[in-house]
Design a protein around this motif. Structure first.
Motif, PDB file in Angstrom:
ATOM      1  N   LYS A   7       0.943  -1.130  -0.085  1.00 12.70           N
ATOM      2  CA  LYS A   7       0.009   0.048  -0.013  1.00 12.70           C
ATOM      3  C   LYS A   7       0.660   1.175   0.116  1.00 12.70           C
ATOM      4  CE  LYS A   7      -4.250  -1.641   1.854  1.00 12.70           C
ATOM      5  NZ  LYS A   7      -5.183  -1.269   2.932  1.00 12.70           N
ATOM      6  N   VAL A   8       0.243   2.328  -0.400  1.00 11.62           N
ATOM      7  CA  VAL A   8       1.040   3.777  -0.367  1.00 11.62           C
ATOM      8  C   VAL A   8      -0.133   4.641   0.445  1.00 11.62           C
ATOM      9  CG1 VAL A   8       1.672   5.662  -1.651  1.00 11.62           C
ATOM     10  CG2 VAL A   8       1.822   3.334  -2.668  1.00 11.62           C
ATOM     11  N   ALA A   9       0.677   5.433   1.416  1.00 12.22           N
ATOM     12  CA  ALA A   9      -0.355   6.360   2.201  1.00 12.22           C
ATOM     13  C   ALA A   9       0.305   7.706   2.226  1.00 12.22           C
ATOM     14  CB  ALA A   9      -0.595   5.754   3.764  1.00 12.22           C
ATOM     15  N   TRP A  10      -0.577   8.668   2.639  1.00 12.45           N
ATOM     16  CA  TRP A  10      -0.367   9.957   2.713  1.00 12.45           C
ATOM     17  C   TRP A  10      -0.319  10.385   4.442  1.00 12.45           C
ATOM     18  CZ3 TRP A  10      -4.014  14.559   2.834  1.00 12.45           C
ATOM     19  CH2 TRP A  10      -3.532  15.819   2.455  1.00 12.45           C
ATOM     20  N   ILE A  11       0.635  10.849   4.647  1.00 12.28           N
ATOM     21  CA  ILE A  11       1.067  11.501   5.954  1.00 12.28           C
ATOM     22  C   ILE A  11       0.643  12.681   5.953  1.00 12.28           C
ATOM     23  CG2 ILE A  11       2.656  11.724   7.848  1.00 12.28           C
ATOM     24  CD1 ILE A  11       1.957   8.808   7.425  1.00 12.28           C
ATOM     25  N   HIS A  12      -0.133  13.253   6.707  1.00  9.20           N
ATOM     26  CA  HIS A  12      -0.296  14.705   6.701  1.00  9.20           C
ATOM     27  C   HIS A  12      -0.802  14.980   8.206  1.00  9.20           C
ATOM     28  CE1 HIS A  12      -2.072  18.443   5.616  1.00  9.20           C
ATOM     29  NE2 HIS A  12      -3.206  18.497   6.075  1.00  9.20           N
ATOM     30  N   LEU A  13      -0.040  16.031   8.696  1.00  8.33           N
ATOM     31  CA  LEU A  13       0.016  16.440  10.067  1.00  8.33           C
ATOM     32  C   LEU A  13      -0.961  17.885  10.123  1.00  8.33           C
ATOM     33  CD1 LEU A  13       3.283  15.489  11.593  1.00  8.33           C
ATOM     34  CD2 LEU A  13       1.012  14.356  12.096  1.00  8.33           C
ATOM     35  N   ASP A  14      -1.548  18.139  11.181  1.00 12.53           N
ATOM     36  CA  ASP A  14      -2.239  19.497  11.167  1.00 12.53           C
ATOM     37  C   ASP A  14      -2.149  19.708  12.724  1.00 12.53           C
ATOM     38  OD1 ASP A  14      -3.500  21.888  11.173  1.00 12.53           O
ATOM     39  OD2 ASP A  14      -5.276  21.006  10.572  1.00 12.53           O
ATOM     40  N   THR A  41       3.077   3.702 -10.369  1.00 14.94           N
ATOM     41  CA  THR A  41       4.306   4.103  -9.372  1.00 14.94           C
ATOM     42  C   THR A  41       3.508   4.710  -7.958  1.00 14.94           C
ATOM     43  OG1 THR A  41       4.211   6.507  -9.874  1.00 14.94           O
ATOM     44  CG2 THR A  41       5.441   5.142 -11.237  1.00 14.94           C
ATOM     45  N   ILE A  42       4.453   4.537  -7.251  1.00 15.78           N
ATOM     46  CA  ILE A  42       3.963   5.025  -5.809  1.00 15.78           C
ATOM     47  C   ILE A  42       3.334   6.612  -5.991  1.00 15.78           C
ATOM     48  CG2 ILE A  42       4.978   6.083  -3.537  1.00 15.78           C
ATOM     49  CD1 ILE A  42       7.080   3.524  -3.627  1.00 15.78           C
ATOM     50  N   GLU A  43       3.787   7.413  -6.554  1.00 20.80           N
ATOM     51  CA  GLU A  43       3.431   8.735  -6.643  1.00 20.80           C
ATOM     52  C   GLU A  43       1.952   8.814  -7.306  1.00 20.80           C
ATOM     53  OE1 GLU A  43       6.389   7.694  -7.611  1.00 20.80           O
ATOM     54  OE2 GLU A  43       7.828   8.951  -6.225  1.00 20.80           O
ATOM     55  N   GLN A  44       1.789   7.924  -8.505  1.00 12.51           N
ATOM     56  CA  GLN A  44       0.649   8.062  -9.256  1.00 12.51           C
ATOM     57  C   GLN A  44      -0.562   7.439  -8.028  1.00 12.51           C
ATOM     58  OE1 GLN A  44       1.953   5.484 -12.383  1.00 12.51           O
ATOM     59  NE2 GLN A  44       2.021   7.448 -13.850  1.00 12.51           N
ATOM     60  N   THR A  45      -0.131   6.287  -7.480  1.00 10.39           N
ATOM     61  CA  THR A  45      -1.062   5.697  -6.306  1.00 10.39           C
ATOM     62  C   THR A  45      -1.549   6.628  -5.413  1.00 10.39           C
ATOM     63  OG1 THR A  45       0.051   3.428  -6.654  1.00 10.39           O
ATOM     64  CG2 THR A  45      -1.536   3.855  -4.929  1.00 10.39           C
ATOM     65  N   LEU A  46      -0.562   7.312  -4.883  1.00  5.69           N
ATOM     66  CA  LEU A  46      -0.847   8.204  -3.845  1.00  5.69           C
ATOM     67  C   LEU A  46      -1.726   9.436  -4.353  1.00  5.69           C
ATOM     68  CD1 LEU A  46      -0.107   9.137  -0.956  1.00  5.69           C
ATOM     69  CD2 LEU A  46       1.574  10.423  -1.745  1.00  5.69           C
ATOM     70  N   LEU A  47      -1.340   9.966  -5.468  1.00  9.29           N
ATOM     71  CA  LEU A  47      -2.481  11.205  -6.158  1.00  9.29           C
ATOM     72  C   LEU A  47      -3.566  10.767  -6.431  1.00  9.29           C
ATOM     73  CD1 LEU A  47       0.445  12.567  -8.724  1.00  9.29           C
ATOM     74  CD2 LEU A  47      -0.461  13.578  -6.558  1.00  9.29           C
ATOM     75  N   THR A  80      -1.162 -12.260   7.449  1.00 12.15           N
ATOM     76  CA  THR A  80      -1.416 -11.302   6.388  1.00 12.15           C
ATOM     77  C   THR A  80      -0.791 -10.076   6.683  1.00 12.15           C
ATOM     78  OG1 THR A  80      -3.246 -12.373   5.492  1.00 12.15           O
ATOM     79  CG2 THR A  80      -2.674 -10.133   4.823  1.00 12.15           C
ATOM     80  N   THR A  81       0.270  -9.390   6.235  1.00 17.90           N
ATOM     81  CA  THR A  81       0.866  -8.313   6.485  1.00 17.90           C
ATOM     82  C   THR A  81       0.752  -7.223   5.527  1.00 17.90           C
ATOM     83  OG1 THR A  81       2.916  -9.430   7.679  1.00 17.90           O
ATOM     84  CG2 THR A  81       3.508  -7.088   6.972  1.00 17.90           C
ATOM     85  N   VAL A  82       0.510  -5.894   6.149  1.00 19.41           N
ATOM     86  CA  VAL A  82       0.487  -4.738   5.240  1.00 19.41           C
ATOM     87  C   VAL A  82       1.861  -4.131   5.357  1.00 19.41           C
ATOM     88  CG1 VAL A  82      -0.760  -2.556   4.740  1.00 19.41           C
ATOM     89  CG2 VAL A  82      -1.773  -4.775   5.359  1.00 19.41           C
ATOM     90  N   ARG A  83       2.485  -3.821   4.110  1.00 16.48           N
ATOM     91  CA  ARG A  83       3.743  -2.920   3.868  1.00 16.48           C
ATOM     92  C   ARG A  83       3.410  -1.772   3.532  1.00 16.48           C
ATOM     93  NH1 ARG A  83       6.942  -6.029   0.726  1.00 16.48           N
ATOM     94  NH2 ARG A  83       7.764  -7.263   2.440  1.00 16.48           N
ATOM     95  N   THR A  84       3.339  -0.653   4.106  1.00 14.75           N
ATOM     96  CA  THR A  84       2.906   0.669   3.445  1.00 14.75           C
ATOM     97  C   THR A  84       3.947   1.550   3.321  1.00 14.75           C
ATOM     98  OG1 THR A  84       0.747   0.117   4.885  1.00 14.75           O
ATOM     99  CG2 THR A  84       1.153   2.560   4.150  1.00 14.75           C
ATOM    100  N   VAL A  85       4.230   2.186   2.282  1.00 15.68           N
ATOM    101  CA  VAL A  85       5.260   3.294   2.008  1.00 15.68           C
ATOM    102  C   VAL A  85       4.437   4.556   2.155  1.00 15.68           C
ATOM    103  CG1 VAL A  85       6.656   4.409   0.310  1.00 15.68           C
ATOM    104  CG2 VAL A  85       6.385   1.963   0.271  1.00 15.68           C
ATOM    105  N   CYS A  86       4.704   5.170   3.132  1.00 18.05           N
ATOM    106  CA  CYS A  86       4.019   6.500   3.895  1.00 18.05           C
ATOM    107  C   CYS A  86       4.952   7.576   3.164  1.00 18.05           C
ATOM    108  CB  CYS A  86       4.175   6.534   5.176  1.00 18.05           C
ATOM    109  SG  CYS A  86       3.118   5.269   5.957  1.00 18.05           S
ATOM    110  N   CYS A  87       4.149   8.598   2.545  1.00 20.78           N
ATOM    111  CA  CYS A  87       4.700   9.780   1.962  1.00 20.78           C
ATOM    112  C   CYS A  87       3.982  11.047   2.583  1.00 20.78           C
ATOM    113  CB  CYS A  87       4.428   9.728   0.184  1.00 20.78           C
ATOM    114  SG  CYS A  87       5.450   8.431  -0.301  1.00 20.78           S
ATOM    115  N   THR A  88       4.953  12.264   2.400  1.00 22.45           N
ATOM    116  CA  THR A  88       4.181  13.361   2.621  1.00 22.45           C
ATOM    117  C   THR A  88       3.955  14.142   1.487  1.00 22.45           C
ATOM    118  OG1 THR A  88       6.484  14.373   2.847  1.00 22.45           O
ATOM    119  CG2 THR A  88       5.533  13.683   4.959  1.00 22.45           C
TER     120      THR A  88
END
Length: 135
Positions: A7-14, A41-47, A80-88
């Protein structure tokens, strides 16, 4: 046999809180994002995922890998494991629930019980670095 879900995830802090989302029919909060489509790609998935789930457009030029987390998958068979690439990334617009998202919430470390295993790991790491409110 161990299955790994990518998976790919967005990290957003407020204000020291982490943006999370809850899908319809679930009680836990997850990081916004999802699984890549074939060839994405990771970027395309995140967008794509952030736009679909939250109605937010991310600035592609600001997407930065932040951390990768592996955790047990909620609601899946044992092993079952989830491997998540987290991006800002820098957003345009205010996030709100769209598509399969029932609710968004900004969580602190004190909200760990409400979060998925992956999200709890991210909350722990952010709290350890002082970037997340503890209460």
């Amino acid at each position: 046999m161990t299955q790994v879900i990518e998976k790919v995830a967005w990290i957003h802090l407020d204000a020291g809180r982490l943006l999370t989302a809850r899908t319809h029919g679930r009680d836990r909060f997850y990081l916004p994002g999802g699984k890549p489509e074939p060839g994405e790609t990771i970027e395309q998935t995140l967008l794509r995922e952030v736009r679909e789930e939250l109605g937010v457009t991310l600035d592609a030029s600001t997407i930065t890998p932040f951390l990768t987390v592996e955790a047990p998958a909620d609601g899946k068979p044992a092993g079952t494991t989830v491997r998540t690439v987290c991006c800002t990334a820098t957003p345009t617009g205010a996030p709100g629930p769209c598509s399969e998202i029932a609710e968004i919430a900004y969580l602190t470390h004190g909200d760990r019980p409400r979060a998925s295993a992956t999200t709890r790991e991210v909350l722990d790491r952010l709290a350890a670095t002082g970037r997340l409110l503890r209460w």
